[in-house]
Structure formats: C-alpha cells, structure tokens
Design an enzyme around this catalytic site. Structure first.
Site, PDB file in Angstrom:
ATOM      1  N   LYS A 142      10.072  14.376  -3.525  1.00 61.54           N
ATOM      2  CA  LYS A 142       9.311  15.480  -4.713  1.00 61.54           C
ATOM      3  C   LYS A 142       8.451  16.798  -4.599  1.00 61.54           C
ATOM      4  CE  LYS A 142       7.471  10.872  -5.741  1.00 61.54           C
ATOM      5  NZ  LYS A 142       8.474  10.109  -5.637  1.00 61.54           N
TER       6      LYS A 142
ATOM      7  N   GLU B  88      14.888   0.717  -6.928  1.00 53.56           N
ATOM      8  CA  GLU B  88      13.694   0.643  -6.715  1.00 53.56           C
ATOM      9  C   GLU B  88      13.089   0.701  -8.108  1.00 53.56           C
ATOM     10  OE1 GLU B  88      11.226   3.310  -7.177  1.00 53.56           O
ATOM     11  OE2 GLU B  88      12.135   5.362  -6.436  1.00 53.56           O
TER      12      GLU B  88
ATOM     13  N   ASP C  53       5.597   6.067   2.386  1.00 48.86           N
ATOM     14  CA  ASP C  53       7.296   6.129   1.983  1.00 48.86           C
ATOM     15  C   ASP C  53       7.660   6.808   3.392  1.00 48.86           C
ATOM     16  OD1 ASP C  53       6.865   5.485  -0.887  1.00 48.86           O
ATOM     17  OD2 ASP C  53       7.947   7.096  -1.819  1.00 48.86           O
TER      18      ASP C  53
ATOM     19  N   VAL D 194       9.211   3.285  -2.860  1.00 52.97           N
ATOM     20  CA  VAL D 194       9.544   3.423  -2.068  1.00 52.97           C
ATOM     21  C   VAL D 194       9.232   1.822  -0.409  1.00 52.97           C
ATOM     22  CG1 VAL D 194      11.559   4.900   0.143  1.00 52.97           C
ATOM     23  CG2 VAL D 194      10.788   5.529  -1.963  1.00 52.97           C
TER      24      VAL D 194
ATOM     25  N   ASP E 164      -3.580  12.840   1.965  1.00 48.82           N
ATOM     26  CA  ASP E 164      -2.221  12.029   0.853  1.00 48.82           C
ATOM     27  C   ASP E 164      -1.671  11.855   1.203  1.00 48.82           C
ATOM     28  OD1 ASP E 164      -1.117  10.505  -0.809  1.00 48.82           O
ATOM     29  OD2 ASP E 164      -2.409  11.695  -2.773  1.00 48.82           O
TER      30      ASP E 164
ATOM     31  N   SER F  90       2.193   9.112   1.270  1.00 46.45           N
ATOM     32  CA  SER F  90       2.800   8.323   0.436  1.00 46.45           C
ATOM     33  C   SER F  90       3.155   7.526   2.036  1.00 46.45           C
ATOM     34  CB  SER F  90       4.018   9.371   0.589  1.00 46.45           C
ATOM     35  OG  SER F  90       4.852   7.824  -0.584  1.00 46.45           O
TER      36      SER F  90
ATOM     37  N   LYS G  97       1.694  -0.737  -9.336  1.00 51.47           N
ATOM     38  CA  LYS G  97       2.620   0.257  -8.346  1.00 51.47           C
ATOM     39  C   LYS G  97       2.214  -0.936  -7.230  1.00 51.47           C
ATOM     40  CE  LYS G  97       2.965   4.748  -6.637  1.00 51.47           C
ATOM     41  NZ  LYS G  97       2.470   6.010  -7.329  1.00 51.47           N
TER      42      LYS G  97
HETATM   43  N1  PSU Z   1      11.671   8.887  -7.461  1.00 54.15           N
HETATM   44  C1  PSU Z   1      10.994   9.468  -8.277  1.00 54.15           C
HETATM   45  N2  PSU Z   1       9.660   8.770  -9.649  1.00 54.15           N
HETATM   46  C2  PSU Z   1       9.470   7.719  -9.017  1.00 54.15           C
HETATM   47  C3  PSU Z   1       9.210   7.781  -7.502  1.00 54.15           C
HETATM   48  C4  PSU Z   1      10.494   7.952  -6.811  1.00 54.15           C
HETATM   49  O1  PSU Z   1      12.059   9.960  -9.167  1.00 54.15           O
HETATM   50  O2  PSU Z   1       8.036   7.638  -9.560  1.00 54.15           O
HETATM   51  C5  PSU Z   1       8.300   6.834  -6.661  1.00 54.15           C
HETATM   52  C6  PSU Z   1       8.765   5.947  -6.100  1.00 54.15           C
HETATM   53  O3  PSU Z   1       8.814   4.858  -5.522  1.00 54.15           O
HETATM   54  C7  PSU Z   1       8.150   6.229  -4.349  1.00 54.15           C
HETATM   55  C8  PSU Z   1       6.720   7.089  -5.487  1.00 54.15           C
HETATM   56  O4  PSU Z   1       7.547   5.405  -3.399  1.00 54.15           O
HETATM   57  O5  PSU Z   1       6.885   7.357  -6.641  1.00 54.15           O
HETATM   58  C9  PSU Z   1       5.982   7.058  -4.697  1.00 54.15           C
HETATM   59  O6  PSU Z   1       4.188   7.370  -5.196  1.00 54.15           O
HETATM   60  P1  PSU Z   1       3.146   7.979  -3.793  1.00 54.15           P
HETATM   61  O7  PSU Z   1       3.369   9.445  -3.546  1.00 54.15           O
HETATM   62  O8  PSU Z   1       2.050   7.241  -4.486  1.00 54.15           O
HETATM   63  O9  PSU Z   1       3.217   6.832  -2.425  1.00 54.15           O
HETATM   64 MN    MN Z   2      -0.667   8.123  -2.324  1.00 58.28          MN
END
Ligand code: PSU
Ligand code: MN
Length: 315
Positions: free
Chosen positions: A169, A24, A152, A107, A148, A150, A87
């Site tokens: 994460k 990604e 993903d 993702v 919130d 994701s 993004k």
């Molecule tokens: N893994 C990392 N750093 C990142 C991400 C993943 O080490 O920045 C990214 C991926 O693209 C994942 C996104 O889909 O963070 C999640 O963002 P959000 O929480 O806004 O869905």
């Molecule tokens: Mn989000």
C-alpha cells in the site's frame, strides 16, 4: 485445529483439482465504505469466476473460519455497522474466533485459512508492510520508532502461496517493505512492467527484484518456487488499470498529509491503515477509492488466471 467451515463449492473444486482463489475480507469491512465495499466484493468474486476459477472469500463468523461466503453472508459482512466487525490477523485470530460475531480476515489470517484447505492462490488489494517511521526518523510526535510492521510480511515469509496484489500500500515505506520481504525470503515478481506496482499508482518507482512479461511466466515462477518447498509465498504485483490509476506525485501529497494528521491525532496499531485509506480518499476527493476498487478487482482477475494456469501446468 482451525475451526474451518469450507463452502461446498470450494471443497468440490479443490477435490477435483480445479483452480480456487482465496479473497480477503478486511478490505470489505475496513478498507472501503458501503456500498463500494459490497460492489468490490461481488465484482472480485465475479472476476475470479470469469477467469475460470472458484472464489473463496474468507471471514470469521461466530467462532468459525469461513472459506467461501454465501451471498447473504457477504452482504451481512459488508453492511455490518461500522466498528462492529473485528480485524483479524495472525496475532488476533484467536480473539476474533472467541469473540463471536463477524470478524474480517487480513492478508495474514486469510493466508492461514486458505493454506490450511489447500488453496494456492490468493488475491488482495495492497499488502500491508513497514509503516513510515516504523524504525524512527519521522519528525514531530512520531519520531520514536513505532515498530509498526504488518503481520502480512511475516505471513508471506512462513506460508507458501501465490499472493497477487497491486504492490505494498502506498501509505507505507515501500522500499523498506521490499527489503523486509527480501530478508525474509519472499520473491517479489512484477508482471508486465519493470517496476513494483504502486497500489494507487501504476508504479511504485522502485525496480522489481524480478520481472515477468505475463501471467503464464508468473505461473511458471510460482510453480517453481512452491515446488522447492521453501515455505514462503511469492508476491506477484500487477499494476492498477491505467484508466483509474493516480499520478504518483498527486497521491504522494495526499499520503504525506494523511500520515502527518494521523501522527498528530495519535492514530496507531491496527486502526492506522484503515484510517489512512479513508483520509486519503477524502483528500483525493474519491479518486483513491476508484483506484482501490479497480486494482482489487483486477488483482482478483489476474489471480484467477494464475490459478487456472497453475492447474494446467500441474497436470
Ligand atoms: N488492500 C486494500 N485494502 C485493505 C487491505 C488490503 O486495498 O484494507 C487490508 C488487508 O487485509 C491487509 C491489511 O492485510 O489491509 C493490512 O493492515 P495492517 O497494515 O494493519 O497490517
Ligand atoms: Mn500494524
């Protein structure tokens, strides 16, 4: 129809039944700063190659969904001015394609592209998930449920692949994220240890629903799951290399503080994850960045091995 533009090397590898690993690009544009982001992007591709597979980094440029980036494209994306790269996730994929210019794929958007061209293995750093306070319960300004979660997680539930990561994460509500994945039919498999990987830390402290000793066993499970046609992905978690891992307590203090500050400053939506990662980097004096780099490249290597093993077991 997705406006796909697939690199020749990727087309050829897929046609020949050779292993391919999708990577990604949001971690390049939003997750890490220059020049670490470019180094990581290149090192991840190299790690996939060393493992015997072809890398396919996914991003969006001028209305096209690129699967496999040329060297200068990767550099253009990684060096684009902060804020100039969008993004793109499933809900923002159309807007990103319509906007022109560069967008990075999260993702969810990466999985959409990768699955469409027949790639079965994908590597990222840490998946997105249920943010702390998503269902309320946090004190102060953020006590209201933010919902919130994701995109993903929904993508993992609806698109069949093997997604290799170092766990959800650490800025997230990890137990809630794992519950969500269970509810949505996504197996979570820890490789080489009993616990789900903890992103910056070796372990999240949570026992994995499924554990396998090595990549070969993970590949057997992935092949079985994908063969059943259930529609969901398998989440394969591998721990950050020991030399770069953070202690869980040290990391948790920085994460707690960053989340508190984000709430106070009203950071929300797609900006939240990049903001927290950057803030934790400052609070840990760069230690989290070293862990993040190491885990991303390690995930790419493991995904390469997994893709190669899957190809071998298929024929
Ligand atoms: N893994 C990392 N750093 C990142 C991400 C993943 O080490 O920045 C990214 C991926 O693209 C994942 C996104 O889909 O963070 C999640 O963002 P959000 O929480 O806004 O869905
Ligand atoms: Mn989000």
């Amino acid at each position: 129809m997705l406006p796909l533009q697939v690199a020749t090397e990727v087309v050829d590898a897929l046609a020949a039944g050779q292993p391919v690993v999708a990577l990604e690009s949001t971690l390049i544009s939003h997750g890490l700063a220059h020049p670490a982001n470019l180094e990581v992007a290149r090192a991840s591709e190299a790690a996939v190659r060393t493992a015997g597979a072809v890398p396919a980094t996914v991003a969006i440029h001028d209305g096209r969904l690129l699967v496999g980036l040329a060297t200068d494209d990767l550099e253009a994306l990684a060096t684009a001015p902060t804020g100039s790269v969008r993004k793109a996730a499933r809900p923002t994929l159309a807007a990103a394609l319509a906007a022109g210019g560069w967008s990075a794929t999260t993702v969810s958007a990466t999985m959409i592209a990768a699955h469409a061209v027949g790639i079965r293995v994908f590597a990222t750093g840490g998946i997105g998930g249920v943010h702390r306070g998503a269902f309320g319960g946090r004190s102060g300004a953020t006590s209201r449920a933010t919902l919130d979660v994701s995109s993903d997680l929904e993508e993992l539930a609806r698109t069949p692949m093997a997604v290799v990561c170092a766990g959800p994460k650490a800025i997230l509500d990890v137990p809630a994220t794992l519950e969500y994945l269970e509810t949505r039919g996504v197996p979570v498999v820890a490789v080489g240890q009993e616990q789900v990987a903890g992103f910056y830390a070796r372990s999240s402290g949570i026992r994995a629903p499924l554990t396998v000793p090595d990549v070969a066993a993970a590949a057997r499970m992935v092949a079985m799951h994908l063969g059943l046609g259930l529609g969901s992905s398998v989440l394969v978690t591998v721990p950050v290399p020991a030399g770069e891992a953070l202690a869980r307590e040290e990391m948790e203090a920085a994460v707690e503080r960053a989340i508190e500050e984000a709430g106070r400053d009203g950071i929300a939506g797609p900006a939240l994850t990049p903001w927290l990662l950057a803030r934790v980097a400052v609070l840990t004096e760069g230690a989290s960045v070293r862990a993040n780099i190491a885990l991303i490249v390690n995930d790419a290597r493991v995904a390469g091995e997994l893709a190669r093993t899957l190809v071998l077991t298929r024929s």
